[in-house]
Design a protein around this motif. Sequence first.
Motif, PDB file in Angstrom:
ATOM      1  N   VAL A 118      11.049  -0.751  -9.190  1.00  0.00           N
ATOM      2  CA  VAL A 118      11.393  -1.330 -10.490  1.00  0.00           C
ATOM      3  C   VAL A 118      10.271  -0.992 -11.469  1.00  0.00           C
ATOM      4  O   VAL A 118       9.183  -0.574 -11.073  1.00  0.00           O
ATOM      5  CB  VAL A 118      11.579  -2.872 -10.422  1.00  0.00           C
ATOM      6  CG1 VAL A 118      12.722  -3.218  -9.518  1.00  0.00           C
ATOM      7  CG2 VAL A 118      10.309  -3.547  -9.978  1.00  0.00           C
ATOM      8  N   HIS A 119      10.554  -1.174 -12.738  1.00  0.00           N
ATOM      9  CA  HIS A 119       9.610  -0.749 -13.755  1.00  0.00           C
ATOM     10  C   HIS A 119       9.229  -1.911 -14.656  1.00  0.00           C
ATOM     11  O   HIS A 119      10.096  -2.566 -15.220  1.00  0.00           O
ATOM     12  CB  HIS A 119      10.234   0.379 -14.588  1.00  0.00           C
ATOM     13  CG  HIS A 119       9.223   1.121 -15.391  1.00  0.00           C
ATOM     14  ND1 HIS A 119       9.554   2.087 -16.302  1.00  0.00           N
ATOM     15  CD2 HIS A 119       7.880   1.049 -15.409  1.00  0.00           C
ATOM     16  CE1 HIS A 119       8.458   2.564 -16.848  1.00  0.00           C
ATOM     17  NE2 HIS A 119       7.425   1.948 -16.330  1.00  0.00           N
ATOM     18  N   GLY A 125       0.375   4.303  -9.515  1.00  0.00           N
ATOM     19  CA  GLY A 125      -0.779   3.439  -9.249  1.00  0.00           C
ATOM     20  C   GLY A 125      -2.081   4.220  -9.266  1.00  0.00           C
ATOM     21  O   GLY A 125      -3.109   3.711  -9.703  1.00  0.00           O
ATOM     22  N   LEU A 172       7.120 -10.371 -10.097  1.00  0.00           N
ATOM     23  CA  LEU A 172       7.139  -9.319 -11.106  1.00  0.00           C
ATOM     24  C   LEU A 172       5.763  -9.047 -11.661  1.00  0.00           C
ATOM     25  O   LEU A 172       4.883  -9.906 -11.679  1.00  0.00           O
ATOM     26  CB  LEU A 172       8.077  -9.724 -12.252  1.00  0.00           C
ATOM     27  CG  LEU A 172       9.535  -9.928 -11.855  1.00  0.00           C
ATOM     28  CD1 LEU A 172      10.330 -10.451 -13.037  1.00  0.00           C
ATOM     29  CD2 LEU A 172      10.134  -8.638 -11.342  1.00  0.00           C
ATOM     30  N   VAL A 178       0.818  -1.209   0.000  1.00  0.00           N
ATOM     31  CA  VAL A 178       0.000   0.000   0.000  1.00  0.00           C
ATOM     32  C   VAL A 178       0.858   1.267   0.000  1.00  0.00           C
ATOM     33  O   VAL A 178       0.391   2.343   0.331  1.00  0.00           O
ATOM     34  CB  VAL A 178      -0.974   0.029   1.200  1.00  0.00           C
ATOM     35  CG1 VAL A 178      -1.989  -1.076   1.084  1.00  0.00           C
ATOM     36  CG2 VAL A 178      -0.225  -0.059   2.518  1.00  0.00           C
ATOM     37  N   ASN A 220      -0.768   3.327 -15.008  1.00  0.00           N
ATOM     38  CA  ASN A 220      -1.041   1.904 -15.179  1.00  0.00           C
ATOM     39  C   ASN A 220      -0.535   1.052 -14.028  1.00  0.00           C
ATOM     40  O   ASN A 220      -0.780  -0.144 -14.002  1.00  0.00           O
ATOM     41  CB  ASN A 220      -0.377   1.404 -16.460  1.00  0.00           C
ATOM     42  CG  ASN A 220      -1.055   1.974 -17.687  1.00  0.00           C
ATOM     43  OD1 ASN A 220      -2.104   2.620 -17.578  1.00  0.00           O
ATOM     44  ND2 ASN A 220      -0.461   1.755 -18.841  1.00  0.00           N
ATOM     45  N   TYR A 239       6.711  -0.279  -9.370  1.00  0.00           N
ATOM     46  CA  TYR A 239       6.373  -0.993  -8.132  1.00  0.00           C
ATOM     47  C   TYR A 239       7.649  -1.333  -7.382  1.00  0.00           C
ATOM     48  O   TYR A 239       8.753  -1.221  -7.925  1.00  0.00           O
ATOM     49  CB  TYR A 239       5.542  -2.238  -8.416  1.00  0.00           C
ATOM     50  CG  TYR A 239       6.214  -3.266  -9.300  1.00  0.00           C
ATOM     51  CD1 TYR A 239       6.320  -3.074 -10.673  1.00  0.00           C
ATOM     52  CD2 TYR A 239       6.731  -4.438  -8.754  1.00  0.00           C
ATOM     53  CE1 TYR A 239       6.936  -4.015 -11.482  1.00  0.00           C
ATOM     54  CE2 TYR A 239       7.337  -5.390  -9.548  1.00  0.00           C
ATOM     55  CZ  TYR A 239       7.439  -5.163 -10.919  1.00  0.00           C
ATOM     56  OH  TYR A 239       8.048  -6.097 -11.696  1.00  0.00           O
TER      57      TYR A 239
END
Lengths: 190, 435
Positions: free
Chosen positions: A71-72, A138, A182, A52, A142, A146
């Motif tokens: 990371v993307h 978020g 992932l 969260v 999209n 994260y």
Amino acid sequence: MADDPKDLKRRDFLREGLRTVSALALGGIGGMLGARAGSWEMVWQLDPEKCVQCERCATYCVLTPSAVKCVHAYDVCGYCQLCGGYHRPGAKTQDTAAENQLCPTGAIKRTYVENPYYEYTIIEENCIGCAKCVQGCGSFGNGSLYLQVRHDRCLNCNECSIATVCPSGAFTRVPADRPYILKGKQGESL
Amino acid sequence: MKKRSGNFANLLFWAGLMLVVMQSAALAQDRFPKPDFDSQYRQPLTQTPPPASPWQEGADVVVLALALGLTSFFAIKKRSRRGIWAMALFSVIYFGFMREGCVCSVGSVQNVSAALFDAGYVIPIGVLAFFVLPLIFTLLYGRTFCAAVCPLGAIQDLVMIKPVKVPEWLQEVLGLFRYIYLGFAILFAATGTAFLVCRYDPFISIFRMSNEFGMILFSGGFLGLSILVARPYCRFLCPYSVLLGWMSALSRRHLSITPDTCHLCRLCEESCPMGAISKPTPDALPVSREQGGKRLAILLAVLPLLILAGGWGFSRLDLTFSKMHPTVNLAGQIAAEDAAGTPGLTLETRTFRSQGTPTETLFTEAEGVRRRFRSGGWLLGAFLGLIFGIKLFQLNLFRRVAEYQPDREACFSCGRCFSYCPNERVRLDQLQNRY
Ligand code: SF4
Ligand code: SF4
Ligand code: SF4
Ligand code: SF4
């Protein structure tokens, strides 16, 4: 003194018996748990679906800066010109000026791809894992940004300090040969 | 039959999961569809640096076994204090500073308890080896693990510069904390509450060269104390030392102070900074046989009472203890908020409420944890009652000791006492003369 040798013998006998029992017990525990052990090593990872973005990942890791980084998932990204993870809400211009950036350490690199798309890359050395960008992406985008525990940095503490305070229960131990949770296609292929 | 229904349930579960996943994926990706690039742009992949390879873990176990073997060799065959000291230095550097002190055997007690009491807990094989190997070696050769392989013990040993003598009674009393700590460490690990031993490891922040002020103060204080008090963590806190002590008391071989027979010259009497040398007992019994017998009978009657009282007492504390468990803690907060009509006061409760889990589920779970604490409390209390009873027995039991020898349970096999024995001098001279 007369009963000494007998005494000693009895003691030795007792000790030998108990030693055998202990050896068996150790073997039993080792065998039982060993058979169930499943993996040579387990590592800590957080589940991005549960996270969260409370910012505790940045402050509670025993490492400073934290072993948790943003990371993307590029294949989830919309390559937006106005990025909810990159730009501060209400930013005056949609450019790379420092005052427009959401990341407190400027750890996101924005590169022009083609009109009107931009690629966003995390400069991991600068990222402190505060999840501000994750929250932004978020809520307005999209959700391609994260957090993940980066295993080239993580010390794999026996009890992860972040796990003890994570409010969403996102931290779990995962087998070391599948150490990431992932998003996007890469996650599915795992 | 059972299997079939299990499969069906599985299928339903997966179908449900797929639906949820597809929906959420659609939701997230609908906002801004991924562009079709005109240019030659190629999408990069997310980098996934792997954890330290399993080789590293395997290598650690091998190093552990070698270090145990070598230290045992130095302690029993070679009788070399210098060798043991060198091994201690090695362990502080390797297991401490290089491997950064995790996982250690002391902490592995918790992983093993968690695995024993919770079928869902996966224990890594490497951790299991770190738990079992030192115990096996101790069962064979005494606490050579403590002498120089355990990084926590080794760092205390290396800084032991001016140890003061701790009075025997105080040492006994303080030593009881190890049992209490062990009991709580197991209880808290088995209930999935916390890994106490890791949380309060006094040396980990030194090994990791942490820069957090509070931790540095705590560790620095402990290290400073270790200069004046020989191995304070080992003697008065270390939970693993309880198990090691038991194994060592039963060990097949053990280091001896003298290489020969003891001449009762008393030269080694005060040589052990850990107070681990048993002195020869007088020939006469301290009390008459009848009197002694009577005392033992009383103790035997008291023992079950101690066990029961301990068990009962600790099982009553389930409410207090279980509050340390995150689930119980959260349930308490939720209940309080609901009662006061003020939802979402803390980050934890806000998160819980946003997740949509029914409160009842949380309360049932919390109740389950509390029940585990109640039965665990019985075991813990009974264990501590038993230990106290046994200690009383040991105080009253006359055990004949014929010569100066290490108390196997307490001796760390450090080899400091060797050089005090005149026989050892003779042995070393002989060795020298031979060459
Ligand atoms: S502590 Fe948990 S909820 Fe908070 S940012 Fe980290 S993973 Fe997310
Ligand atoms: S295991 Fe330790 S190093 Fe890794 S993320 Fe958790 S606290 Fe940080
Ligand atoms: S008593 Fe405990 S901390 Fe000390 S050396 Fe032995 S295992 Fe390590
Ligand atoms: S080896 Fe000797 S000095 Fe060292 S702990 Fe044992 S009895 Fe004490």
